[in-house]
Structures are given as structure tokens and as C-alpha cells.
Design a protein around this motif. Structure first.
Motif, PDB file in Angstrom:
ATOM      1  N   ASN A 198       0.822  -1.212   0.000  1.00  0.00           N
ATOM      2  CA  ASN A 198       0.000   0.000   0.000  1.00  0.00           C
ATOM      3  C   ASN A 198       0.856   1.262   0.000  1.00  0.00           C
ATOM      4  O   ASN A 198       0.501   2.263  -0.626  1.00  0.00           O
ATOM      5  N   ALA A 199       1.990   1.243   0.689  1.00  0.00           N
ATOM      6  CA  ALA A 199       2.881   2.412   0.716  1.00  0.00           C
ATOM      7  C   ALA A 199       3.503   2.648  -0.659  1.00  0.00           C
ATOM      8  O   ALA A 199       3.572   3.784  -1.136  1.00  0.00           O
ATOM      9  N   VAL A 200       3.948   1.577  -1.313  1.00  0.00           N
ATOM     10  CA  VAL A 200       4.541   1.703  -2.647  1.00  0.00           C
ATOM     11  C   VAL A 200       3.486   2.190  -3.639  1.00  0.00           C
ATOM     12  O   VAL A 200       3.759   3.047  -4.478  1.00  0.00           O
ATOM     13  N   ASP A 201       2.276   1.668  -3.530  1.00  0.00           N
ATOM     14  CA  ASP A 201       1.193   2.117  -4.415  1.00  0.00           C
ATOM     15  C   ASP A 201       0.949   3.618  -4.263  1.00  0.00           C
ATOM     16  O   ASP A 201       0.722   4.324  -5.249  1.00  0.00           O
ATOM     17  N   LYS A 202       1.001   4.124  -3.040  1.00  0.00           N
ATOM     18  CA  LYS A 202       0.793   5.558  -2.805  1.00  0.00           C
ATOM     19  C   LYS A 202       1.942   6.378  -3.382  1.00  0.00           C
ATOM     20  O   LYS A 202       1.730   7.467  -3.911  1.00  0.00           O
ATOM     21  N   VAL A 203       3.161   5.856  -3.291  1.00  0.00           N
ATOM     22  CA  VAL A 203       4.323   6.537  -3.866  1.00  0.00           C
ATOM     23  C   VAL A 203       4.150   6.664  -5.376  1.00  0.00           C
ATOM     24  O   VAL A 203       4.472   7.696  -5.969  1.00  0.00           O
ATOM     25  N   LEU A 204       3.610   5.634  -6.020  1.00  0.00           N
ATOM     26  CA  LEU A 204       3.499   5.583  -7.479  1.00  0.00           C
ATOM     27  C   LEU A 204       2.238   6.250  -8.034  1.00  0.00           C
ATOM     28  O   LEU A 204       1.965   6.143  -9.225  1.00  0.00           O
ATOM     29  N   LYS A 205       1.494   6.928  -7.192  1.00  0.00           N
ATOM     30  CA  LYS A 205       0.253   7.578  -7.623  1.00  0.00           C
ATOM     31  C   LYS A 205       0.502   8.436  -8.865  1.00  0.00           C
ATOM     32  O   LYS A 205       1.420   9.245  -8.912  1.00  0.00           O
ATOM     33  N   GLY A 206      -0.312   8.237  -9.891  1.00  0.00           N
ATOM     34  CA  GLY A 206      -0.175   8.986 -11.137  1.00  0.00           C
ATOM     35  C   GLY A 206       0.656   8.281 -12.193  1.00  0.00           C
ATOM     36  O   GLY A 206       0.662   8.684 -13.351  1.00  0.00           O
TER      37      GLY A 206
END
Length: 146
Positions: free
Chosen positions: A133-141
């Protein structure tokens, strides 16, 4: 890592290894940057490395990552934002800046990054590892690499 005891059940990972590349890179640059970026993860995060391989004849091969590496692409702005979010979340990050295309060795690569303050870095690629979930938030966009 969570998985059932039987070998045929799917293996699910609580973590994610991801590479984000700037969308305007040439094909050879994408490959080169990806290779450089992921090389840093295994040296600092031994838990991402699986067991050594061997073929049916017993020939030994080096171990590799124990889980897939997801490759994404995005604009210069997406990459800069992801870089900031990864650092803010204190996730392990490898960075490849545009200046590294003009250097030819590790010493000069490190000097090129060290010469630029963090807020002025021009990342063309980054690798990040951490909870999904943290990596997904980093990759937003960002979007999956085609």
C-alpha cells in the motif's frame, strides 16, 4: 510473505518492488536505468533475494528477487512527486538522475548525485521497496510500463 503450505497454492507478497521510469527515455535507457536501479535493492535488502537456482543437471545459478518487479512509467512531474513521497515515507529508494547518462563509472555516478541538492535532482528513474500500500501511494499517477 504469506502463502499456504502446499506448493501449488499462489504465493502472495505483502511487499512490492517497483521501478518508475520517466516516459521520455529511449528504449536502451529504460533497460539500463532499470538494471542499475534494481541492483541496489538486493545489496541493502537481503530479504528481497530468493534462494540460488540450479538446473536438472545441478548447474548452479545466482539467486534473484523472490518476487516480481513491477515497472511503471510517468512524466517528469510524476517522477519528482514519487521521489518526494518515497523519501517522506522513509522507504528504501534507488535513484538514477539524468546526469548519470554523462558518467561512466560508479565513482562519477555518486559524485554527480552528490553535487545536486535533493529538491533539484532530476530523476529519470527510481526503484522503491516496501509494503504494497505504501509503494502504491508513492506511485500515484504512474502507469504500468507498456
Amino acid at each position: 510473505m504469506t502463502h499456504a503450505t502446499n506448493d501449488s497454492s499462489p504465493v502472495r507478497f505483502d511487499t512490492r518492488i517497483a521501478v518508475l521510469l520517466r516516459e521520455d527515455l529511449e528504449p536502451w535507457q529504460r533497460l539500463n536505468v532499470t538494471a542499475f536501479l534494481v541492483s541496489g535493492l538486493g545489496t541493502e535488502l537481503p530479504e528481497v533475494i530468493g534462494e540460488p537456482y540450479a538446473d536438472a543437471d545441478g548447474t548452479a545459478y545466482l539467486p534473484m528477487f523472490r518476487q516480481p518487479v513491477l515497472v511503471f512509467e510517468g512524466s517528469k512531474e510524476t517522477l519528482s512527486a514519487a521521489h518526494g513521497r518515497a523519501l517522506a515515507r522513509e522507504l528504501p529508494v534507488a535513484v538514477f538522475t539524468s546526469e548519470l547518462f554523462g558518467t561512466g563509472n560508479d565513482r562519477d555516478n555518486r559524485a554527480a548525485v552528490r553535487a545536486v541538492p535533493r529538491e533539484r535532482l532530476d530523476p529519470v528513474g527510481l526503484a522503491v521497496y516496501g509494503p504494497r500500500n505504501a509503494v502504491d501511494k508513492v506511485l500515484k499517477g504512474a502507469r504500468m510500463h507498456p
